[in-house]
Enzyme design. Structure first.
Site, PDB file in Angstrom:
ATOM      1  N   ASP A   1       0.840  -1.199   0.000  1.00  0.00           N
ATOM      2  CA  ASP A   1       0.000   0.000   0.000  1.00  0.00           C
ATOM      3  C   ASP A   1       0.874   1.247   0.000  1.00  0.00           C
ATOM      4  O   ASP A   1       0.644   2.202  -0.745  1.00  0.00           O
ATOM      5  CB  ASP A   1      -0.900   0.031   1.238  1.00  0.00           C
ATOM      6  CG  ASP A   1      -1.956  -1.058   1.205  1.00  0.00           C
ATOM      7  OD1 ASP A   1      -2.208  -1.594   0.120  1.00  0.00           O
ATOM      8  OD2 ASP A   1      -2.527  -1.359   2.266  1.00  0.00           O
TER       9      ASP A   1
ATOM     10  N   ASP B   1      -5.404  -9.495  -1.840  1.00  0.00           N
ATOM     11  CA  ASP B   1      -5.237 -10.123  -0.530  1.00  0.00           C
ATOM     12  C   ASP B   1      -5.960 -11.450  -0.418  1.00  0.00           C
ATOM     13  O   ASP B   1      -5.722 -12.204   0.515  1.00  0.00           O
ATOM     14  CB  ASP B   1      -5.824  -9.193   0.551  1.00  0.00           C
ATOM     15  CG  ASP B   1      -4.803  -8.205   1.046  1.00  0.00           C
ATOM     16  OD1 ASP B   1      -3.610  -8.524   1.019  1.00  0.00           O
ATOM     17  OD2 ASP B   1      -5.213  -7.099   1.462  1.00  0.00           O
TER      18      ASP B   1
ATOM     19  N   LYS C   1     -16.314  -6.260  -2.266  1.00  0.00           N
ATOM     20  CA  LYS C   1     -14.860  -6.280  -2.150  1.00  0.00           C
ATOM     21  C   LYS C   1     -14.240  -7.158  -3.249  1.00  0.00           C
ATOM     22  O   LYS C   1     -14.620  -7.093  -4.399  1.00  0.00           O
ATOM     23  CB  LYS C   1     -14.453  -6.719  -0.747  1.00  0.00           C
ATOM     24  CG  LYS C   1     -14.714  -5.624   0.281  1.00  0.00           C
ATOM     25  CD  LYS C   1     -14.358  -6.006   1.682  1.00  0.00           C
ATOM     26  CE  LYS C   1     -12.918  -6.037   1.995  1.00  0.00           C
ATOM     27  NZ  LYS C   1     -12.403  -4.930   2.782  1.00  0.00           N
ATOM     28  N   GLU C   2     -13.276  -8.018  -2.874  1.00  0.00           N
ATOM     29  CA  GLU C   2     -12.576  -8.810  -3.893  1.00  0.00           C
ATOM     30  C   GLU C   2     -13.488  -9.849  -4.542  1.00  0.00           C
ATOM     31  O   GLU C   2     -13.146 -10.435  -5.557  1.00  0.00           O
ATOM     32  CB  GLU C   2     -11.358  -9.529  -3.280  1.00  0.00           C
ATOM     33  CG  GLU C   2     -10.168  -8.639  -2.990  1.00  0.00           C
ATOM     34  CD  GLU C   2     -10.177  -8.052  -1.584  1.00  0.00           C
ATOM     35  OE1 GLU C   2     -11.278  -8.005  -0.964  1.00  0.00           O
ATOM     36  OE2 GLU C   2      -9.112  -7.644  -1.087  1.00  0.00           O
TER      37      GLU C   2
HETATM   38  O1  IFM Z   1      -4.117  -4.735  -2.320  1.00  0.00           O
HETATM   39  C1  IFM Z   1      -4.952  -4.872  -1.227  1.00  0.00           C
HETATM   40  C2  IFM Z   1      -4.562  -3.856  -0.213  1.00  0.00           C
HETATM   41  O2  IFM Z   1      -3.239  -4.034   0.181  1.00  0.00           O
HETATM   42  C3  IFM Z   1      -5.476  -3.914   0.996  1.00  0.00           C
HETATM   43  N1  IFM Z   1      -6.840  -3.778   0.599  1.00  0.00           N
HETATM   44  C4  IFM Z   1      -7.264  -4.760  -0.363  1.00  0.00           C
HETATM   45  C5  IFM Z   1      -6.397  -4.717  -1.607  1.00  0.00           C
HETATM   46  C6  IFM Z   1      -6.857  -5.794  -2.580  1.00  0.00           C
HETATM   47  O3  IFM Z   1      -6.892  -7.032  -1.966  1.00  0.00           O
END
Ligand code: IFM
Length: 805
Positions: free
Chosen positions: A364, A496, A639-640
């Site tokens: 990040d 993640d 989210k993901e």
């Molecule tokens: O890349 C990550 C980040 O480091 C933390 N939030 C979620 C993102 C994607 O998984």
């Protein structure tokens, strides 16, 4: 519904309806003394650590929402009616209560009027100071004299550690006391104990932990230091007993503490009165010195001016004037300011982050640096150096760089202690590879070529030049390759939620490595190191072959392989059969062939795009959990797990500009620009002036709703896509390239840009309505060859006219 507007001139967002669909926040101060404040004055403050230095309370997940905060109650002593200087907590009928909240650069101002009384309240943390100031000016706009009580209020924590404060009541309730002295409520915690290690101040004998809440500009007519007395039984912040009846001079003992200071004033028609409340973690001596500083209240004006000058000078290094106001607001103020806030605060404290993370996340942080590169390259360099010093001597990054990081002496994920202390038991595949795009941007922005030879320690032992650090970062990946000769995904790559392990492989990391080779070759060539150039070129060729043979499927790149050789992100999969990250990074890295770049990005447009941005994968996983695809933890569309993850949107915009699609790049940008949702703010819910982490995707019952405001890598990826992609400003070693990629209906736009201490005023003309391409560049009246404006031709002030075509 619309709740406010952008005030470009003052670099403010003005909330005109306070009943926003979520708390719309602003950041004051710095992580040394940080304050978060919502459009209803909700929020909390802390010293040095959001988790361990919390001085006032804010209840996450609570009803009432967005409480408590920094409240100033106003009461008419003659008729008993009362309200607050921010709409909440009293929450008067909005037909009778008029209010505006001006969120600016490191300050927030509330201008409200009710029953003929106007209050103008400013909250800020003075530059480089560790306390906060609330100044309020109350004006009698009615035609009769008024007797008013003004009561400033905070709810102190009983422990700086917010978990202890929330749950360990058998201890924390019995350690705090308040005093009223010198027009201040002083709160003492563990007053008898010497030698506290906490961030709050001790007294002159080294005893206790102290906070203060003081009043300047008027004597306190009454006070309370006991929260439950102030609020009263079976009441809440909308109707506190001490506001209805007046403060009762009650201090806390074995109960919750607070600071409440009541000033009784009288105002003739048209008359105004100013008061200042001060809050911080200081014992009496320090607090008195701060109070003395505000005996002359005009100091507030100069401090506010200083704050604005500080922030605006940074933001003004890059300003644009395009046909799209929403883009202008973001580039000129809010996206840029968010980049700084995210850079400075990392993921420390927000209305979602509690400050629990005891350090900087590697990936990040290295990405966040890119967002401020064009605005403050020296600040970028300092942080970059820190991150290089957090690279292990095997080339990998420490997943978490502790706030007390000691280069050369750190444990690593190879040591069990590191995992136990940080919660990161293993290396992530991507961490150190982020150094390449960030570092090359720094050197090209600053022209500080000598940085490449600077010697920086590794986290655990040894040291090396920056060049050596880069080489080892490549080696880290080479030492961890899988069966298809692609980098292993390890504990995670950017995503993640991917646990690909030591043998599973990530195409995302493969593209990162491809970009790393490109950057390394560029640097090695400039250094004249032919051997290294040949080494990296050979590896790049091998990786390219591997990717072509294993990762390309007709019209898309796959996401990777599990340890069992299962393909992730194959077009034949039932779930998650197309992923955004590999398509965008195939282009950003330069690994995709031109026809693949077009096909992959078209596929994104066809399968992933929505009116609020592109989903991170589709369809979301909606079945039994998968040991590798951890995103199945999250609700589908979230989210993901198929959410519109905001950070990759910047990669998508940039990728489209790289292949010359200005129309589509801008379409994507508009979809994810928070300002585009200003008129439709109920859908997005979170602030229309900052990016959040993700937006709920098409199949969500709340399609379009945003989450996790402010502290997100989205700020930097989107800023880079705007600055370098759409506006096309790309620093090079020897000068500045300006090669915009814009929608074909932009006929004219302009920008000002500082580059290595020189100012450029750039006019861009697009007479033929092209999306990309330069017909001519005229620098200070003289045409120049090619697209690069050489540094040596730049004067202190420069006029540049670019004609696209
Ligand atoms: O890349 C990550 C980040 O480091 C933390 N939030 C979620 C993102 C994607 O998984």
């Amino acid at each position: 519904m619309k709740y406010g507007y952008f005030d470009a001139e003052h670099k403010e967002y003005v909330i005109t309806r306070p009943d926003t669909p979520a708390p719309w926040a602003n950041y004051l101060g710095s992580p040394e003394y940080g304050a978060i404040i919502s459009g209803n004055a909700g929020g909390y403050s802390f010293v040095k650590s959001g988790a361990n230095g919390r001085i006032i309370r804010y209840r996450f997940n609570s009803v009432m929402n967005d409480q408590p905060g920094r409240y100033i109650y106003i009461k008419d002593r003659e008729n008993g009616d009362y309200w607050s200087a921010s709409w909440q907590p009293v929450g008067k009928d909005l037909d009778k209560y008029r209010t505006e909240c001006h969120h600016g650069t490191a300050y927030s101002r509330f201008v409200s009027e009710y029953d003929g009384i106007e209050s103008d309240t400013l909250y800020y943390v003075p530059l480089n100071k560790t306390y906060e100031v609330w100044k309020t000016k109350v004006t009698n706009k009615s035609d009769k004299p008024r007797k008013l009580s003004l009561t400033g209020y905070v709810e102190f924590t009983n422990s700086g550690n917010y978990e202890q404060d929330s749950v360990n009541l058998q201890y924390t309730l019995f350690v705090s006391k308040t005093y009223f002295r010198n027009n201040m409520i002083l709160q003492a915690i563990n007053e008898n104990i010497k030698g506290h290690a906490g961030p709050d101040d001790s007294d002159e004998e080294g005893r206790g932990i102290w906070r203060f809440f003081g009043l300047a500009g008027s004597e306190a007519a009454a006070y309370d230091g006991d929260r439950d007395t102030f609020v009263g039984k079976y009441r809440d912040y909308s109707n506190p007993r001490s506001i209805e009846n007046g403060c009762s001079n009650t201090l806390n003992f074995n109960t919750n503490s607070c600071g409440a200071l009541q000033a009784d004033i009288e105002l003739a028609p048209g008359e105004s009165k100013e008061l200042v409340y001060l809050l911080g973690a200081y014992a009496e001596k320090g607090a008195k010195e701060i109070m003395a500083h505000y005996q002359d209240l005009s100091v507030v004006d100069s401090e506010l001016e200083e704050l604005k000058t500080f922030w605006h000078a940074k933001l003004n290094r890059f300003q644009v004037q395009t046909p799209d106001d929403n883009l202008n607001h973001m580039v000129n103020t809010w996206n840029a300011y968010q980049c700084f806030i995210t850079f400075i605060w990392s993921r420390a404290a927000s209305f979602q982050y509690c400050g629990l993370r005891n350090g900087l996340g590697y990936r990040d942080t290295v990405q966040d640096i890119q967002g401020i590169m064009h605005l403050d390259p020296e600040l970028a360099r300092e942080r970059l150096t820190l991150m290089l010093s957090a690279q292990v001597n095997n080339g990998g990054g420490l997943p978490l760089v502790k706030f007390d990081h000691r280069p050369g002496f750190e444990k690593t994920p190879d040591d069990p202690e590191y995992g136990a202390e940080t919660g990161h038991p293993a290396y992530r595949a991507d961490d150190a590879l982020w150094l390449f795009p960030t570092l090359i941007r720094y050197v090209k922005e600053s022209g500080n070529w000598a940085y490449i030879d600077e010697v920086i320690p590794y986290a655990n032992k040894e040291e090396g030049t920056v060049y050596d650090h880069l080489k080892r970062a490549i080696q880290f990946s080479l030492d961890r390759m899988g069966a298809h000769n692609m980098p292993a995904g390890l504990h995670a790559d950017w995503n993640d939620c991917l646990r690909l392990g030591a043998k599973g492989e990530s195409t995302f990391v493969a593209f990162q490595l491809y970009m790393a080779y490109n950057v390394f070759i560029e640097i090695a060539e400039r250094k004249g190191n032919k051997e290294d150039v040949a080494w990296a070129e050979k590896l790049r060729e091998e990786l390219s072959r591997t990717l072509q043979e294993n990762a390309w499927e007709d019209d898309q790149f796959i996401r990777g392989f599990t340890e069992e050789n299962e393909v992730i992100g194959s077009r034949t999969n039932v779930d998650a059969n197309i992923w955004l990250e590999p398509q965008t990074w195939s282009v950003l890295s330069g690994a995709a062939r031109p026809e693949q770049a077009k096909l992959a990005l078209d596929k994104v447009y066809e399968k992933l795009n929505t009116k609020y941005g592109a989903m991170v994968c589709y369809p979301p996983i909606n079945r039994d959990g998968h040991p590798v695809l951890l995103m199945s933890l999250f609700n589908p569309t979230t989210k993901e797990n198929g959410g519109i993850f905001s950070q990759p949107q910047g990669w998508l915009v940039l990728a489209e500009t790289m292949i010359g699609n200005g129309n589509r790049a801008f379409e994507y940008y508009k979809e994810i620009n928070p300002a585009s949702m200003n008129e439709d703010a109920d859908v997005r819910a979170i602030e229309p002036y900052v990016h959040g982490q993700f937006i709920e995707a098409v199949d969500s019952p709340f399609y379009g709703r945003g989450h996790v405001h402010w502290l997100t890598g989205t700020a930097s990826t989107v800023m880079v896509s705007l600055a370098e992609g759409i506006m096309g400003v790309q620093p090079e070693f020897d000068g500045l390239r300006i090669d915009p990629c814009v929608p074909d209906n932009w006929t004219e736009f302009s920008m000002v840009r500082e580059f290595r201490g020189k100012n450029l005023n750039v006019q861009v003309k697009n007479p033929n309505g092209v999306q990309k391409g330069i017909a001519s560049i005229v620098l200070n009246g003289t045409p120049i060859e090619g697209k690069l404006i050489p540094e040596q031709l730049l004067k202190a002030e420069n006029d540049v006219v670019i004609t696209m075509g």
